[in-house]
Write an enzyme that holds these catalytic residues in place. Structure first.
Site, short mmCIF file in Angstrom:
data_model
loop_
_atom_site.label_atom_id
_atom_site.label_comp_id
_atom_site.label_asym_id
_atom_site.label_seq_id
_atom_site.Cartn_x
_atom_site.Cartn_y
_atom_site.Cartn_z
CE LYS A 1 -0.50 0.07 4.66
NZ LYS A 1 -1.12 -0.76 6.45
CE1 TYR B 1 11.02 31.51 2.82
CE2 TYR B 1 11.55 29.14 2.92
CZ TYR B 1 11.28 30.72 1.48
OH TYR B 1 10.22 30.48 0.53
C1 LIG Z 1 -0.13 -1.63 6.59
C2 LIG Z 1 -0.99 -2.75 7.20
C3 LIG Z 1 -0.40 -4.33 7.11
C4 LIG Z 1 1.19 -4.58 7.48
O1 LIG Z 1 2.20 -3.66 8.45
P1 LIG Z 1 3.34 -3.78 8.94
O2 LIG Z 1 4.03 -2.81 10.36
O3 LIG Z 1 4.38 -2.42 7.42
O4 LIG Z 1 4.04 -4.83 8.36
C5 LIG Z 1 -0.52 -5.47 7.37
N1 LIG Z 1 -2.13 -5.21 8.11
C6 LIG Z 1 -2.89 -4.30 7.60
C7 LIG Z 1 -4.33 -4.41 8.09
C8 LIG Z 1 -1.88 -3.55 7.25
O5 LIG Z 1 -2.86 -1.60 7.30
#
Ligand SMILES: *Cc1c(COP(=O)(O)O)cnc(C)c1O
Length: 402
Positions: A63, A295
């Site tokens: 994702k 800045y």
């Molecule tokens: C993002 C996510 C993961 C992965 O989590 P990590 O800590 O990056 O391994 C797993 N399960 C769900 C439901 C998630 O949203």
């Protein structure tokens, strides 16, 4: 008429007009960029797959554009290394991967609520996460008179207090879903809220243990029905911390990219960071003592100084909260960043490394010779978390895959 051409710059298209495409196509390394080593991702995937063993499936969570690494690059590399499926947050992320030619199972971890989204999810063979009967009925209607069933996973809330039905609703929900004949319920899962924190303490007295107990109770109450389901609970922290959390599949994000979910986590697993952030010096200048820089003049030189202006800023994903706190590496030598980080530029004090020239490359994140700067180093300074640091590199930085 000049021709309009498209070049693909890390997933984004840039349209420009020009006669000679090669001349018009700028080197993505000319200003600032993210470098991703796909072989490292592939190897991390292989290491994780070996660790969980042949009985357990590996879902690569890609994702947020593969945590800023490029979803398509990461997906392909992870699958080569042995991952079995992919996890995304949104419908669009799933469609993007299908368009890139990926054929494996893809689970959408977010909640799709309307019929249109679920319809597209069905058309693109993306598995939605269902938390209640309302969405299940929509799915059932969508798949009516179609040649295939609508595959779904059910989510149960064991203590994250986010998505998922309540533990005590699962049995009834599943018995209702079993009546919906166009639906094929293939998985049941939950998500851990405290697994990274609990790595520090004794798992047996932890909240993760409570979540595990609740999940096991739900599965036990389902009796034989649960045998037909892919059961999954663990994120990276859960995967690395306790095999009892693995079940039939683990959903690994952060560790796939080479990071441990806890600062100084002791592990035999050899995971390597796949990402580097680099930027070029665009100007070197000498200034007198007591010169205000940038800045707000947050920094004033304490001595006659040599400064390097570097073409990367908060619009590229380097948080302004890090102003005056980070260092970057050049040939394995650390130089401090000074003054406020601006939208497009920041300044480094190179008085102690005065041979730096315009055009040279600084490594802001990642390994450079003996020096290694990790997202966690930034988080210690800014109060962020590695996940957030990684997925902020997605707006303007071109991605160079090596
Ligand atoms: C993002 C996510 C993961 C992965 O989590 P990590 O800590 O990056 O391994 C797993 N399960 C769900 C439901 C998630 O949203």
């Amino acid at each position: 008429m000049q021709s309009m051409s498209k070049i693909n710059n890390s997933g984004r298209s840039i349209t420009f007009s020009g006669k000679n495409e090669n001349v018009m196509n700028p080197d993505p390394r000319s200003r600032a960029w993210v470098e991703v080593d796909s072989k490292v991702i592939e190897n991390n995937s292989r290491v994780l797959k070996n660790f969980i063993g042949p009985e357990c499936l590996l879902m690569a969570v890609v994702k947020a554009d593969g945590y800023g690494h490029g979803a398509e690059t990461v997906a392909n590399a992870a699958l080569l290394g042995g991952a079995d499926s992919l996890g995304v947050a949104t419908l669009e992320e799933g469609i993007q991967l299908r368009n890139a030619g990926l054929k494996c199972q893809i689970l959408i971890l977010g909640n799709l609520i309307n019929a249109e989204e679920l319809y597209y999810s069905f058309c693109w063979d993306l598995i939605p996460t269902i938390s209640g009967i309302r969405e299940a009925i929509i799915c059932n209607n969508i798949a009516e008179n179609k040649h295939k069933k609508f595959v779904i996973h059910l989510k149960v809330d064991t203590g994250m207090t986010r998505l998922g039905c309540q533990c005590n609703e699962v049995e009834e929900l599943i018995s209702k879903i079993d009546y919906l004949e166009n639906i094929s319920l293939k998985g049941i899962y939950s998500h851990l809220a405290m697994a990274d924190k609990d790595l520090e303490s004794n798992m047996n007295q932890s909240f993760t243990q409570i979540q595990l107990n609740r999940f096991e109770k739900v599965l036990k109450d389902l009796g034989k029905r649960n045998k037909l389901l892919c059961k999954h609970l663990a994120n990276s922290a859960g995967t690395l911390s306790d095999r009892r959390l693995h079940f039939d599949m683990v959903r690994v994000g952060l560790s796939l990219y080479g990071y441990y979910p806890l600062n100084d986590f002791e592990s035999d697993l050899r995971l390597d960071p796949a990402l580097k952030v680099k930027a070029r010096v665009t100007l070197v200048r000498e200034v007198e003592k007591d010169t205000g820089v940038g800045y707000g003049h947050f920094f004033k030189t304490q001595r006659k100084s040599k400064l390097a202006v570097v073409a990367i800023g908060y619009a590229d994903g380097v948080s302004r909260n890090l102003s005056g706190k980070i260092s970057a590496s050049i040939d394995g030598f650390l130089v401090p960043q000074v003054g406020a980080i601006a939208m497009d530029q920041m300044v480094f004090d190179i008085t102690d490394k005065p041979d730096i020239k315009t055009g040279q490359v600084l490594t802001l994140l990642g390994t450079d010779g003996e020096v290694s700067i990790s997202p966690q180093n930034w988080c210690d300074l800014s109060g962020s978390i590695p996940w957030e640091v990684l997925c902020s590199f997605r707006n303007r930085l071109p991605r160079v895959v090596t």
